[in-house]
Scaffold this motif. Structure first.
Motif, PDB file in Angstrom:
ATOM      1  N   GLY A  19       0.789  -1.224   0.000  1.00 22.18           N
ATOM      2  CA  GLY A  19       0.000   0.000   0.000  1.00 22.18           C
ATOM      3  C   GLY A  19       0.820   1.271   0.000  1.00 22.18           C
ATOM      4  O   GLY A  19       0.268   2.370   0.027  1.00 22.18           O
ATOM      5  N   ASP A  20       2.151   1.137  -0.046  1.00 20.12           N
ATOM      6  CA  ASP A  20       3.043   2.291   0.030  1.00 20.12           C
ATOM      7  C   ASP A  20       3.763   2.525  -1.288  1.00 20.12           C
ATOM      8  O   ASP A  20       4.956   2.816  -1.314  1.00 20.12           O
ATOM      9  CB  ASP A  20       4.068   2.097   1.153  1.00 20.12           C
ATOM     10  CG  ASP A  20       3.416   1.942   2.512  1.00 20.12           C
ATOM     11  OD1 ASP A  20       2.403   2.633   2.752  1.00 20.12           O
ATOM     12  OD2 ASP A  20       3.895   1.138   3.328  1.00 20.12           O
TER      13      ASP A  20
ATOM     14  N   PHE B  12       8.913  -0.159  -4.329  1.00 17.23           N
ATOM     15  CA  PHE B  12       9.613  -0.626  -3.145  1.00 17.23           C
ATOM     16  C   PHE B  12      11.010  -1.038  -3.582  1.00 17.23           C
ATOM     17  O   PHE B  12      11.193  -2.074  -4.212  1.00 17.23           O
ATOM     18  CB  PHE B  12       8.885  -1.797  -2.493  1.00 17.23           C
ATOM     19  CG  PHE B  12       9.666  -2.431  -1.375  1.00 17.23           C
ATOM     20  CD1 PHE B  12      10.050  -1.693  -0.260  1.00 17.23           C
ATOM     21  CD2 PHE B  12      10.041  -3.761  -1.436  1.00 17.23           C
ATOM     22  CE1 PHE B  12      10.789  -2.265   0.761  1.00 17.23           C
ATOM     23  CE2 PHE B  12      10.768  -4.346  -0.411  1.00 17.23           C
ATOM     24  CZ  PHE B  12      11.146  -3.594   0.684  1.00 17.23           C
ATOM     25  N   ASN B  13      11.974  -0.172  -3.317  1.00 18.94           N
ATOM     26  CA  ASN B  13      13.369  -0.453  -3.652  1.00 18.94           C
ATOM     27  C   ASN B  13      14.003  -1.142  -2.452  1.00 18.94           C
ATOM     28  O   ASN B  13      14.389  -0.487  -1.486  1.00 18.94           O
ATOM     29  CB  ASN B  13      14.102   0.836  -4.008  1.00 18.94           C
ATOM     30  CG  ASN B  13      15.564   0.586  -4.374  1.00 18.94           C
ATOM     31  OD1 ASN B  13      15.978  -0.559  -4.564  1.00 18.94           O
ATOM     32  ND2 ASN B  13      16.333   1.647  -4.478  1.00 18.94           N
TER      33      ASN B  13
ATOM     34  N   THR C 181      16.975   6.746  -6.299  1.00 14.93           N
ATOM     35  CA  THR C 181      16.688   5.428  -5.738  1.00 14.93           C
ATOM     36  C   THR C 181      15.818   5.440  -4.487  1.00 14.93           C
ATOM     37  O   THR C 181      15.400   4.388  -4.021  1.00 14.93           O
ATOM     38  CB  THR C 181      18.007   4.713  -5.393  1.00 14.93           C
ATOM     39  OG1 THR C 181      18.697   5.458  -4.374  1.00 14.93           O
ATOM     40  CG2 THR C 181      18.903   4.603  -6.615  1.00 14.93           C
ATOM     41  N   SER C 182      15.544   6.613  -3.941  1.00 16.02           N
ATOM     42  CA  SER C 182      14.785   6.713  -2.702  1.00 16.02           C
ATOM     43  C   SER C 182      13.301   6.440  -2.927  1.00 16.02           C
ATOM     44  O   SER C 182      12.668   7.037  -3.801  1.00 16.02           O
ATOM     45  CB  SER C 182      14.958   8.106  -2.097  1.00 16.02           C
ATOM     46  OG  SER C 182      13.987   8.347  -1.104  1.00 16.02           O
ATOM     47  N   ASN C 183      12.740   5.546  -2.134  1.00 19.48           N
ATOM     48  CA  ASN C 183      11.309   5.265  -2.223  1.00 19.48           C
ATOM     49  C   ASN C 183      10.479   6.519  -1.987  1.00 19.48           C
ATOM     50  O   ASN C 183       9.560   6.833  -2.745  1.00 19.48           O
ATOM     51  CB  ASN C 183      10.919   4.196  -1.199  1.00 19.48           C
ATOM     52  CG  ASN C 183      11.517   2.837  -1.512  1.00 19.48           C
ATOM     53  OD1 ASN C 183      11.414   2.339  -2.614  1.00 19.48           O
ATOM     54  ND2 ASN C 183      12.164   2.236  -0.529  1.00 19.48           N
ATOM     55  N   SER C 184      10.781   7.253  -0.928  1.00 15.64           N
ATOM     56  CA  SER C 184       9.963   8.412  -0.559  1.00 15.64           C
ATOM     57  C   SER C 184      10.134   9.568  -1.536  1.00 15.64           C
ATOM     58  O   SER C 184       9.154  10.245  -1.880  1.00 15.64           O
ATOM     59  CB  SER C 184      10.296   8.867   0.861  1.00 15.64           C
ATOM     60  OG  SER C 184      11.657   9.249   0.968  1.00 15.64           O
TER      61      SER C 184
ATOM     62  N   ALA D  80       7.286  11.288  -3.936  1.00 16.60           N
ATOM     63  CA  ALA D  80       6.989  12.719  -3.930  1.00 16.60           C
ATOM     64  C   ALA D  80       7.087  13.305  -5.333  1.00 16.60           C
ATOM     65  O   ALA D  80       6.273  14.150  -5.729  1.00 16.60           O
ATOM     66  CB  ALA D  80       7.956  13.444  -2.987  1.00 16.60           C
ATOM     67  N   ARG D  81       8.063  12.835  -6.106  1.00 20.74           N
ATOM     68  CA  ARG D  81       8.208  13.338  -7.464  1.00 20.74           C
ATOM     69  C   ARG D  81       7.008  12.948  -8.314  1.00 20.74           C
ATOM     70  O   ARG D  81       6.493  13.772  -9.092  1.00 20.74           O
ATOM     71  CB  ARG D  81       9.490  12.804  -8.108  1.00 20.74           C
ATOM     72  CG  ARG D  81       9.713  13.330  -9.523  1.00 20.74           C
ATOM     73  CD  ARG D  81      10.918  12.699 -10.209  1.00 20.74           C
ATOM     74  NE  ARG D  81      11.089  13.268 -11.529  1.00 20.74           N
ATOM     75  CZ  ARG D  81      10.390  12.925 -12.605  1.00 20.74           C
ATOM     76  NH1 ARG D  81       9.446  11.998 -12.501  1.00 20.74           N
ATOM     77  NH2 ARG D  81      10.620  13.498 -13.775  1.00 20.74           N
ATOM     78  N   VAL D  82       6.555  11.705  -8.197  1.00 19.94           N
ATOM     79  CA  VAL D  82       5.387  11.271  -8.971  1.00 19.94           C
ATOM     80  C   VAL D  82       4.171  12.131  -8.641  1.00 19.94           C
ATOM     81  O   VAL D  82       3.424  12.547  -9.533  1.00 19.94           O
ATOM     82  CB  VAL D  82       5.087   9.781  -8.703  1.00 19.94           C
ATOM     83  CG1 VAL D  82       3.769   9.366  -9.350  1.00 19.94           C
ATOM     84  CG2 VAL D  82       6.218   8.899  -9.223  1.00 19.94           C
TER      85      VAL D  82
END
Length: 271
Positions: A230-231, A235-236, A247-250, A254-256
């Motif tokens: 759900g996140d 998921f890297n 490579t950061s998930n968060s 945020a960019r998307v």
């Protein structure tokens, strides 16, 4: 806070695992079967499908069906649609698209790359469109795409593979933003290297022990991806720092969201 609703209630009674005969696909099947979902396992070879099916039904008490199908066939999606028409399908895992030749782009016949494009790009795109529409219409569901950190950039002997994985990552990030308002989760798994039968076959030819590669157990990847379902949008598993925008998930999430707002402002209908 994570959604603790049982998966059959949250998504539906059935999961489709494309590429579910061994390795990471079988690990995903075990993970969702352990959460009470019936499984439709799809791959080319019937015998390993039957082996995994017997394990799942005996160990978890769920219903398991199998379908021998070449996911690179032009009619693969229509056959999946037909096979799932009468079931309460709520989760689809796309675990297909390995390429282990390591060939230079211009030294291999184009027929090899045509087959890779059919499986990694055309099949995936059509299947995401089909099942995304289905889940959007019912107001719930989840799509998991097994990708690779190869999506972050190209390299010699990896032209078509890295390109196809980059395509899949961008597509799924966009679908996450488009489908989340309709109750549909989209998650792309990225990782460096997994302990799969394909990897072991390549290593064996080169005389390299799998322990020397740092390959992650497929059970670990499947479990942690499902926990993070759900996140989305990705998921890297091998995220090294939350400060790297590539490579950061968060930061990618945020960019998307930011890009989606910008595109809505540009293309959206005035209200």
């Amino acid at each position: 806070m994570s959604d603790t609703t049982p998966f059959p209630e949250r998504y539906g009674a059935w999961a489709l695992i494309a590429g579910g005969s061994d390795g990471l696909g079988a690990a995903f099947a075990r993970e969702v079967a352990g959460r009470g979902m019936n499984c439709l396992l799809v791959a080319r070879r019937q015998e390993p499908l039957d082996t995994v099916a017997a394990e799942l039904s005996g160990r978890y008490g769920v219903e398991v069906r199998t379908l021998s199908l070449d996911l690179g066939a032009a009619d693969a999606v229509s056959k999946l649609e037909k096979e799932t028409a009468g079931i309460d399908l709520g989760l689809v895992v796309f675990n297909a698209g390995a390429e282990a030749s390591g060939a230079f782009f211009n030294e291999a016949p184009f027929s090899i790359w045509r087959d890779l494009l059919q499986r990694n790009v055309l099949f995936l795109t059509e299947a995401l469109h089909s099942f995304g529409n289905r889940f959007r219409g019912r107001g719930r569901g989840a799509l998991i795409v097994v990708g690779s950190e190869a999506a972050f950039g190209g390299g010699a002997r990896g032209a078509m593979y890295t390109a196809s994985k980059g395509y899949a990552l961008n597509l799924c990030e966009s679908l996450w933003a488009e489908l989340r308002p309709y109750g549909v989760d989209v998650q792309t798994l990225l990782f460096k290297i997994a302990d799969t039968p394909t990897l072991r076959a390549v290593l064996e030819r080169k005389g390299i022990p799998v322990e020397a590669t740092g390959a992650v157990a497929v059970e670990t990847l499947a479990r942690e991806t499902v926990v993070a379902i759900g996140d989305g949008p990705l998921f890297n598993y091998d995220e090294e720092t939350p400060d790297d925008p590539l490579t950061s998930n968060s930061l990618r999430r945020a960019r998307v969201l930011n890009v989606s707002v910008a595109l809505e402002g540009f293309y959206g209908t005035d209200k």
